[in-house]
Design an enzyme around this catalytic site. Structure first.
Site, PDB file in Angstrom:
ATOM      1  N   SER A  92      35.131  28.023  -8.129  1.00 31.67           N
ATOM      2  CA  SER A  92      36.108  27.987  -9.213  1.00 31.67           C
ATOM      3  C   SER A  92      35.376  28.179 -10.528  1.00 31.67           C
ATOM      4  O   SER A  92      34.274  27.646 -10.715  1.00 31.67           O
ATOM      5  CB  SER A  92      36.866  26.661  -9.233  1.00 31.67           C
ATOM      6  OG  SER A  92      37.666  26.560 -10.393  1.00 31.67           O
ATOM      7  N   TYR A 122      36.372  17.330  -8.929  1.00 28.64           N
ATOM      8  CA  TYR A 122      36.625  18.727  -8.553  1.00 28.64           C
ATOM      9  C   TYR A 122      35.613  19.656  -9.211  1.00 28.64           C
ATOM     10  O   TYR A 122      35.047  20.538  -8.572  1.00 28.64           O
ATOM     11  CB  TYR A 122      38.047  19.113  -8.951  1.00 28.64           C
ATOM     12  CG  TYR A 122      38.412  20.535  -8.618  1.00 28.64           C
ATOM     13  CD1 TYR A 122      38.635  20.925  -7.295  1.00 28.64           C
ATOM     14  CD2 TYR A 122      38.535  21.504  -9.609  1.00 28.64           C
ATOM     15  CE1 TYR A 122      38.965  22.233  -6.975  1.00 28.64           C
ATOM     16  CE2 TYR A 122      38.872  22.812  -9.304  1.00 28.64           C
ATOM     17  CZ  TYR A 122      39.086  23.173  -7.985  1.00 28.64           C
ATOM     18  OH  TYR A 122      39.416  24.473  -7.677  1.00 28.64           O
TER      19      TYR A 122
END
Length: 234
Positions: A131, A144
């Site tokens: 990401s 995350y």
């Protein structure tokens, strides 16, 4: 490929199948999505498989690789796509939530890649989905962001281990992608995020899949250890 029944994973599975590859992918709990993908793949060819596996489990990860190598006679490309998001300020982030995000995003990649590497053909390719938040950071998502940043280190280190066999190891890091209608976000949030990108729009899963397909092919035969950001310039 892990996590192939929804969003970026589904788009990537279909891109590989349409390009002529034989694909084995997995799902964890959503049997309906798996059945739908199976129907779509059958329209392309009968050789593809969608199987159930929890790749945060060492046993299931090894079983998935065994199934894939048995069906395919070996492996040319591994795509690690399994992952979960999470939102919690650090002060309220408990160890169970931290572990859930780490297991899905990092441990699963480690387990499947470790199991697959001996079966991967010399000159093959390992591609993981990260990401772009790993380099930007995101409030209320330390766990995350940390998990996705770990994949950068995983990629850089493994490319050096696997390089002598000609195996390339790369990472694709999407930004906000419309994996489902509206990306599961309220319209005003989507508008704000789109306005933050250089291209003024949210990404599509097929655009991420195209980068994965590129890294798997001969056009990228001297690309390894790379982190390709596909985030519209957010």
């Amino acid at each position: 490929m892990t996590g192939g029944t929804k969003g970026i994973g589904r788009a990537t599975v279909l891109a590989f199948a349409r390009a002529g590859a034989t694909v084995v992918t997995c799902y964890h709990t959503d049997a309906e999505a798996a059945a739908e993908l199976t129907r779509e793949l059958k329209e392309i060819g009968d050789q593809h498989q969608v199987v159930q596996a929890d790749v945060t489990s060492a046993e299931d990860a090894a079983g998935l690789v065994e199934t894939a190598t048995g069906a395919l006679g070996g492996l040319d490309v591994l795509v690690n796509n399994v992952g979960v998001d999470g939102m919690a300020p650090l002060g309220k982030l408990d160890t169970a939530e931290w572990q859930r995000v780490m297991d899905s995003n990092v441990t699963a990649t480690y387990l499947v890649t470790q199991a697959a590497l001996p079966a991967l053909a010399d000159g093959g390719s390992v591609i993981s989905i990260g990401s772009s938040v790993a380099s930007r950071g995101r409030p209320n998502a330390v766990h995350y962001t940390t998990a996705k940043a770990a994949l950068i280190g995983f990629t850089r280190a493994l490319c050096k281990e696997a390089g002598p066999r000609g195996i390339r190891v790369n990472l694709v890091s999407p930004g906000v992608t419309e994996t489902e209608p509206g990306a599961g976000l309220p319209p005003h949030v989507l508008e704000r995020l789109a306005a933050m990108t250089a291209l003024g729009r949210i990404g599509q899963p097929e655009e991420v899949a195209a980068s994965v397909l590129f890294l798997a092919g001969d056009a990228a035969k001297y690309v390894t250890g790379a982190n390709i950001t596909v985030d519209g310039g957010i």
